[in-house]
Design a protein around this motif. Structure first.
Motif, PDB file in Angstrom:
ATOM      1  N   PHE A 180       0.839  -1.197   0.000  1.00 56.00           N
ATOM      2  CA  PHE A 180       0.000   0.000   0.000  1.00 56.00           C
ATOM      3  C   PHE A 180       0.876   1.250   0.000  1.00 56.00           C
ATOM      4  N   GLY A 181       0.512   2.164  -0.888  1.00 53.55           N
ATOM      5  CA  GLY A 181       1.326   3.349  -1.140  1.00 53.55           C
ATOM      6  C   GLY A 181       2.285   3.159  -2.291  1.00 53.55           C
ATOM      7  N   ARG A 182       2.478   1.888  -2.712  1.00 49.56           N
ATOM      8  CA  ARG A 182       3.383   1.596  -3.822  1.00 49.56           C
ATOM      9  C   ARG A 182       2.674   0.845  -4.959  1.00 49.56           C
ATOM     10  N   GLY A 183       1.321   0.734  -4.874  1.00 52.97           N
ATOM     11  CA  GLY A 183       0.585   0.115  -5.969  1.00 52.97           C
ATOM     12  C   GLY A 183      -0.121  -1.171  -5.603  1.00 52.97           C
ATOM     13  N   ALA A 184      -0.955  -1.135  -4.554  1.00 49.71           N
ATOM     14  CA  ALA A 184      -1.743  -2.306  -4.157  1.00 49.71           C
ATOM     15  C   ALA A 184      -3.069  -2.286  -4.911  1.00 49.71           C
ATOM     16  N   ILE A 185      -3.346  -3.340  -5.652  1.00 53.55           N
ATOM     17  CA  ILE A 185      -4.524  -3.348  -6.517  1.00 53.55           C
ATOM     18  C   ILE A 185      -5.830  -3.336  -5.711  1.00 53.55           C
ATOM     19  N   GLU A 186      -5.805  -3.856  -4.460  1.00 54.96           N
ATOM     20  CA  GLU A 186      -7.007  -3.811  -3.622  1.00 54.96           C
ATOM     21  C   GLU A 186      -7.420  -2.372  -3.320  1.00 54.96           C
ATOM     22  N   GLY A 187      -6.418  -1.471  -3.239  1.00 52.50           N
ATOM     23  CA  GLY A 187      -6.701  -0.068  -2.954  1.00 52.50           C
ATOM     24  C   GLY A 187      -7.354   0.664  -4.104  1.00 52.50           C
TER      25      GLY A 187
END
Length: 498
Positions: free
Chosen positions: A292-299
């Motif tokens: 998260f913050g670096r490209g988490a697809i769930e976000g």
């Protein structure tokens, strides 16, 4: 069963050739408008109001609904690819979607957003059909202390999960709350932070702030570093979601609607709160928190699903109570009145063809949008191959056009540049941008609900926590703030005992 029978009749209305045409026109216009920063769905519907004078009401509202959903799809496209939200509901998509795009996974982010919108819209519309009377009844019982508690929860949640520290998150929120103070005090009429300018008396539009902090701030940051680093073409990546991507996102797609729909149905600010809370939820539940913050697809998947479901929720209050909970709903309410129709409890009895045709058209519009956006994800992702000087010059141009279109004032361009410089400074010192946008969106509303709650309780602070709902929300806030400290204590005790 009555609702299902009425929905079947509604499909008979929505699937006529002319109404299908208006639905297609709406989703195409909405997607195109959503891609342009600053020109959101509310403005689009307002601009098209005069054009629809000659249309019969059902066709006009089917087109308006298509514009509403289409603009949400389009807004997430530029939010993901260019870090430039087309409208405020797409702000959260930039947090994880833009790092994914920079890592060559822009097409996957767009596909996750498109399927999220489709899933959220479908589930939200089903809930609209089944639960409209119940949700509307619950919304009536929610008072000022409950609204304030929800907004405090949004403030605390977003500042506690973003950025490298909570202090920086709170500092960013303070910047947003300060910008939100600009304008006239809604209770006393006194000017605040307007510096004597009449143009600032109405406050700073949230679209200008979002576009300034995200688009202009990003463009200035990139321009400041172009001399040091050569621009490289970003790989587009595979155009479809892989098995691992689907495994990580399907729960997010299904969770989003149950966060977004209830918030859409209550007058608490539309899609902004549920998208933020969905993001927080996905980060808490994810097995890949380090991404998260670096490209988490769930976000990307969860908030976009919540945003689409909240759009269905807004129609609950508007159709059953005549209560608009978003700017788009307010414009659509004006459109109803333009046709001499008054939304409310009797609308389903007096205009069943219109209401159920409109609801059925939402299902049709979702299918059209998925068919339009999913195949185009790789095409949109190729925007990233444009050389950075041309790309960011184009972003600045459209950002300026969008900011000027908001109010038609030259001062809006100055405000856009000032906010962009603030965004540049925030990037320089590591402050997350999103809490500032939250502060601008929810700050004035939170202040108003705080004052109302204190007026009702004759100034007693206990009036802020005098309902079961507000107590439950503040308990959640305390847990959010206290859990990291409690977890440290538990870990230390375990280490000592070991």
């Amino acid at each position: 069963m009555d609702s299902l029978n009425s929905l079947v009749d509604g499909f008979g209305t929505a699937l006529t050739p002319m109404n299908l045409l208006w639905a297609a026109v709406g989703v195409l216009l909405g997607t195109a408008i959503g891609v342009l920063p600053g020109i959101g769905p509310a403005m689009a519907v307002a601009l098209l109001l005069p054009v629809t004078y000659g249309l019969e009401p059902t066709g006009a509202f089917i087109m308006f609904a298509g514009i509403y959903y289409g603009a949400m799809f389009g807004g997430s496209t530029t939010s993901i690819l260019l870090n430039t939200p087309g409208e405020s509901a797409a702000v959260v998509a930039a947090i994880e979607g833009n790092p994914m795009a920079k890592a060559g996974r822009g097409a996957q982010a767009l596909a996750a957003a498109a399927i999220g919108h489709f899933t959220g819209g479908m589930i939200g519309t089903i809930l609209l059909v089944v639960l409209a009377p119940t949700v509307a009844a619950l919304a009536v019982d929610i008072g000022a202390p409950d609204y304030l508690a929800l907004m405090v929860l949004a403030f605390i949640a977003v500042t506690s999960v973003l950025g490298s520290s909570r202090i920086r998150g709170l500092a960013s929120l303070l910047v947003g709350l300060t910008i939100g103070l600009v304008g006239l005090d809604q209770m006393t009429g006194q000017q605040r932070l307007t510096f004597g300018s009449l143009q600032l008396a109405d406050g700073v539009d949230v679209v200008i702030v979002a576009v300034g902090l995200f688009a202009v701030g990003e463009a200035l940051w990139v321009a400041a570093h172009l001399r040091r680093t050569a621009g490289e073409a970003v790989p587009v990546g595979r155009p479809w979601l892989g098995r691992d991507d689907v495994r990580r996102t399907w729960r997010s797609w299904l969770r989003g609607p149950f966060i977004g729909f209830p918030f859409g149905a209550i007058p608490a600010g539309g899609a902004e709160i549920p998208t933020f809370l969905s993001y927080v939820t996905e980060k808490r539940l994810s097995k890949h928190r380090d991404e998260f913050g670096r490209g988490a697809i769930e976000g990307v998947a969860g908030p976009e699903s919540a945003a689409s479901a909240s759009a269905a929720g807004t129609l609950v209050s508007m159709l059953t109570l005549g209560l608009p909970t978003t700017a788009v709903a307010a414009v659509m309410l004006a459109a109803f009145q333009q046709y001499g129709i008054q939304p409310g409890p009797l609308l389903f009895e007096r205009e069943p063809d219109l209401v159920w045709g409109l609801i059925a058209s939402l299902f049709v519009g979702m299918v059209l949008l998925l068919a339009l956006n999913l195949p185009l994800a790789p095409v949109w992702a190729k925007l990233l191959r444009i050389p950075r000087p041309y790309l960011y010059a184009g972003i600045l141009f459209f950002a300026a056009v969008g900011a000027y279109a908001v109010g038609g004032e030259a001062l809006d361009l100055v405000v856009l540049l000032v906010v962009g410089l603030i965004g540049l400074g925030m990037r320089r010192y590591g402050l997350p941008v999103l809490p500032a946008v939250i502060g601008v969106i929810l700050g004035p509303a939170a202040e108003q609900q705080l004052r109302r709650a204190l007026q009702i309780s004759d100034g007693s602070v206990s009036g802020l926590v005098n309902t079961p709902f507000s107590i439950a929300v503040y308990t959640t806030v305390v847990l959010l703030l206290g859990w990291p400290l409690l977890r440290r204590v538990i870990v230390r005790r375990r280490n000592v005992s070991a």
